[in-house]
Motif scaffolding. Structure first.
Motif, PDB file in Angstrom:
ATOM      1  N   UNK A 128       1.003  -1.166  -0.512  1.00  0.00           N
ATOM      2  CA  UNK A 128       0.278  -0.198  -0.230  1.00  0.00           C
ATOM      3  C   UNK A 128       0.928   1.332  -0.245  1.00  0.00           C
ATOM      4  N   UNK A 129       0.459   2.347  -0.717  1.00  0.00           N
ATOM      5  CA  UNK A 129       1.358   3.705  -1.111  1.00  0.00           C
ATOM      6  C   UNK A 129       1.522   3.981  -0.242  1.00  0.00           C
ATOM      7  N   UNK A 130       0.510   4.016   1.211  1.00  0.00           N
ATOM      8  CA  UNK A 130       0.069   5.006   1.630  1.00  0.00           C
ATOM      9  C   UNK A 130       1.088   4.189   2.943  1.00  0.00           C
ATOM     10  N   UNK A 131       2.280   2.994   3.259  1.00  0.00           N
ATOM     11  CA  UNK A 131       2.239   2.534   4.026  1.00  0.00           C
ATOM     12  C   UNK A 131       4.390   3.489   4.444  1.00  0.00           C
ATOM     13  N   UNK A 132       4.855   3.050   5.154  1.00  0.00           N
ATOM     14  CA  UNK A 132       5.762   3.514   5.146  1.00  0.00           C
ATOM     15  C   UNK A 132       7.381   2.385   5.684  1.00  0.00           C
ATOM     16  N   UNK A 133       7.722   1.586   4.997  1.00  0.00           N
ATOM     17  CA  UNK A 133       8.533   0.610   4.513  1.00  0.00           C
ATOM     18  C   UNK A 133      10.229   0.765   4.502  1.00  0.00           C
ATOM     19  N   UNK A 134      10.944   0.081   5.115  1.00  0.00           N
ATOM     20  CA  UNK A 134      11.779  -0.339   4.821  1.00  0.00           C
ATOM     21  C   UNK A 134      12.397  -0.858   3.327  1.00  0.00           C
ATOM     22  N   UNK A 135      13.859  -0.288   3.246  1.00  0.00           N
ATOM     23  CA  UNK A 135      13.571  -0.946   1.635  1.00  0.00           C
ATOM     24  C   UNK A 135      15.350  -0.967   1.325  1.00  0.00           C
ATOM     25  N   UNK A 136      15.607  -1.985  -0.208  1.00  0.00           N
ATOM     26  CA  UNK A 136      17.396  -1.850   0.228  1.00  0.00           C
ATOM     27  C   UNK A 136      17.154  -2.178  -1.105  1.00  0.00           C
ATOM     28  N   UNK A 137      18.415  -1.208  -1.849  1.00  0.00           N
ATOM     29  CA  UNK A 137      19.540  -1.818  -2.216  1.00  0.00           C
ATOM     30  C   UNK A 137      19.729  -3.006  -2.720  1.00  0.00           C
ATOM     31  N   UNK A 138      19.516  -3.599  -3.844  1.00  0.00           N
ATOM     32  CA  UNK A 138      20.563  -5.137  -4.743  1.00  0.00           C
ATOM     33  C   UNK A 138      21.423  -4.656  -5.811  1.00  0.00           C
ATOM     34  N   UNK A 139      22.750  -5.410  -5.506  1.00  0.00           N
ATOM     35  CA  UNK A 139      23.624  -4.698  -6.389  1.00  0.00           C
ATOM     36  C   UNK A 139      24.323  -5.964  -7.185  1.00  0.00           C
ATOM     37  N   UNK A 140      24.079  -6.440  -8.252  1.00  0.00           N
ATOM     38  CA  UNK A 140      24.407  -8.094  -8.862  1.00  0.00           C
ATOM     39  C   UNK A 140      26.123  -8.080  -8.832  1.00  0.00           C
ATOM     40  N   UNK A 141      26.139  -8.642  -9.335  1.00  0.00           N
ATOM     41  CA  UNK A 141      28.061  -9.657  -9.433  1.00  0.00           C
ATOM     42  C   UNK A 141      28.346  -8.971 -10.878  1.00  0.00           C
ATOM     43  N   UNK A 142      28.998  -9.361 -10.665  1.00  0.00           N
ATOM     44  CA  UNK A 142      30.724  -8.391 -12.314  1.00  0.00           C
ATOM     45  C   UNK A 142      29.702  -9.612 -12.863  1.00  0.00           C
ATOM     46  N   UNK A 143      29.652  -9.051 -14.387  1.00  0.00           N
ATOM     47  CA  UNK A 143      28.939  -9.593 -15.338  1.00  0.00           C
ATOM     48  C   UNK A 143      27.301 -10.169 -15.033  1.00  0.00           C
ATOM     49  N   UNK A 144      26.708 -10.157 -14.037  1.00  0.00           N
ATOM     50  CA  UNK A 144      25.426 -10.595 -13.551  1.00  0.00           C
ATOM     51  C   UNK A 144      24.943  -9.928 -14.204  1.00  0.00           C
ATOM     52  N   UNK A 145      23.342  -9.845 -14.142  1.00  0.00           N
ATOM     53  CA  UNK A 145      21.690  -8.927 -14.962  1.00  0.00           C
ATOM     54  C   UNK A 145      21.157  -9.685 -13.075  1.00  0.00           C
ATOM     55  N   UNK A 146      19.901  -8.577 -13.434  1.00  0.00           N
ATOM     56  CA  UNK A 146      18.987  -8.521 -12.307  1.00  0.00           C
ATOM     57  C   UNK A 146      18.217  -9.917 -12.056  1.00  0.00           C
ATOM     58  N   UNK A 147      18.061 -10.394 -13.318  1.00  0.00           N
ATOM     59  CA  UNK A 147      17.565 -11.475 -13.674  1.00  0.00           C
ATOM     60  C   UNK A 147      18.109 -13.025 -12.748  1.00  0.00           C
ATOM     61  N   UNK A 148      18.984 -13.041 -12.197  1.00  0.00           N
ATOM     62  CA  UNK A 148      19.592 -14.657 -12.056  1.00  0.00           C
ATOM     63  C   UNK A 148      20.051 -13.768 -10.196  1.00  0.00           C
ATOM     64  N   UNK A 149      21.269 -13.523  -9.899  1.00  0.00           N
ATOM     65  CA  UNK A 149      20.989 -13.618  -7.788  1.00  0.00           C
ATOM     66  C   UNK A 149      20.696 -12.327  -7.544  1.00  0.00           C
ATOM     67  N   UNK A 150      20.632 -11.395  -8.250  1.00  0.00           N
ATOM     68  CA  UNK A 150      20.743 -10.209  -7.510  1.00  0.00           C
ATOM     69  C   UNK A 150      18.591  -9.824  -6.851  1.00  0.00           C
ATOM     70  N   UNK A 151      18.067 -10.664  -7.870  1.00  0.00           N
ATOM     71  CA  UNK A 151      16.576 -10.430  -8.392  1.00  0.00           C
ATOM     72  C   UNK A 151      16.308 -11.766  -7.315  1.00  0.00           C
ATOM     73  N   UNK A 152      17.332 -13.485  -7.210  1.00  0.00           N
ATOM     74  CA  UNK A 152      17.208 -13.739  -6.518  1.00  0.00           C
ATOM     75  C   UNK A 152      16.582 -13.301  -4.776  1.00  0.00           C
ATOM     76  N   UNK A 153      17.396 -12.633  -4.573  1.00  0.00           N
ATOM     77  CA  UNK A 153      17.674 -12.120  -3.404  1.00  0.00           C
ATOM     78  C   UNK A 153      16.386 -10.670  -2.895  1.00  0.00           C
TER      79      UNK A 153
END
Length: 331
Positions: free
Chosen positions: A48-73
């Motif tokens: 719900x956009x009215x919430x106030x939630x914690x957020x996390x940026x997840x950075x992928x490995x060298x050569x990786x993409x968001x569809x792999x391990x960073x997306x998993x976590x």
């Protein structure tokens, strides 16, 4: 990948957005350099956009993409109630930028900062509760950002890889004698690009999907690189994921070191690495030099190698539990 509407290649990936469940939103935004960044935003169940939630940026490995391990976590942490963002580095993956696979530390740092910028403008995120998680090379760059960007309130890494140290000194500091050779290689590549527009690459293994025979794999030293070929080239293949990087990137990479000034990190810090990983020395070096915070913890995942921390269910579950406890407490 072809069977997943989002292109995700990790186990347990979202197949579709279901009302009341975790939601994936493909998004894009520009970084300060004007490069368009492609990202996946994961929203927790019943967001719900009215919430106030914690957020996390997840950075992928060298050569990786968001569809792999960073997306998993990112997905697993969204399942725990966090807003998470997994992005493709500029010049890589589905993000814009030429020449392709440019890998300059300043770019990777800016990408993380720009991701935080995006989260700060997204309704439903508490801007005072933003954390950062970096995996492999993304871990080294997350460490770098966290030294000076205090919008990051808690810092986590998994199998951190210090790209500058390895590109400069060789893996395991085994190529100190050939540092001048790599500098010369970078200079020659830059000169060639300036004169002809042609780009020289290093590590060009996965331009196309690679099927290695057992004999060919055994020619690659056991550990990170052999396991990486299997992960990126076969079991978790994604066409946007490339092992190569531009040779002229070495000019910037070789002067970078995640260990430098790491005492500037005063935020809570959690670093995780396999106890038998051949990259363990990089995590321990940064952890030991992170003297600016007393709120830090190093977790060794028993029996895990570097790449295994990306996908082996037993190890992933341990990492998700530890990261959830950490970020829940610190954000």
């Amino acid at each position: 990948m072809s069977e997943n509407k989002f292109g995700l290649v990790y186990a347990g990936a979202l197949e579709e957005n279901v009302p009341g469940g975790v939601e994936l939103r493909p998004i894009s935004f520009n970084n300060f350099d004007g490069v368009k960044i492609a990202a996946n935003l994961y929203l927790p169940s019943n967001f719900d956009a009215s919430q106030s939630l914690p957020a996390i940026v997840v950075a992928h490995p060298n050569g990786g993409v968001k569809e792999q391990v960073s997306g998993l976590f990112a997905q697993r942490l969204a399942e725990k109630g966090f807003v998470t963002l997994a992005f493709d580095a500029a010049y890589q993956g589905a993000s814009a930028g030429e020449p392709r696979q440019t890998d300059r530390p300043s770019n990777r740092v800016e990408d993380i900062r720009a991701s935080i910028d995006y989260l700060e403008t997204f309704k439903g995120v508490d801007t005072n509760r933003i954390g950062a998680l970096g995996i492999c090379g993304g871990g080294g760059y997350t460490i770098q950002v966290s030294k000076t960007d205090k919008r990051i309130k808690a810092v986590g890494t998994i199998s951190m890889f210090n790209s500058g140290r390895v590109r400069r000194n060789g893996f395991g500091d085994s190529q100190l004698a050939t540092i001048p050779d790599r500098m010369a290689q970078a200079a020659a590549a830059r000169e060639k690009y300036a004169k002809t527009g042609e780009v020289d690459y290093i590590g060009d293994l996965l331009t196309h999907r690679t099927e290695f025979t057992k004999e060919q794999l055994e020619q690659i030293p056991a550990g990170l690189y052999r396991d990486g070929v299997e992960y990126y080239g076969d079991t978790h293949f994604h066409p946007n994921s490339q092992s190569r990087y531009t040779a002229m990137s070495l000019m910037d990479l070789m002067a970078f070191d995640a260990e430098n000034n790491v005492d500037l990190i005063d935020q809570p810090l959690l670093m995780m690495v396999g106890d038998v990983s051949d990259t363990r020395y990089m995590t321990e070096a940064v952890f030991n030099k992170a003297t600016g915070t007393d709120d830090k913890k190093l977790i060794l995942i028993k029996g895990a190698s570097h790449i295994e921390t990306y996908w082996v269910p037993e190890y992933v579950d341990q990492e998700v539990t530890a990261m959830n406890d950490f970020f829940s407490a610190k954000l």
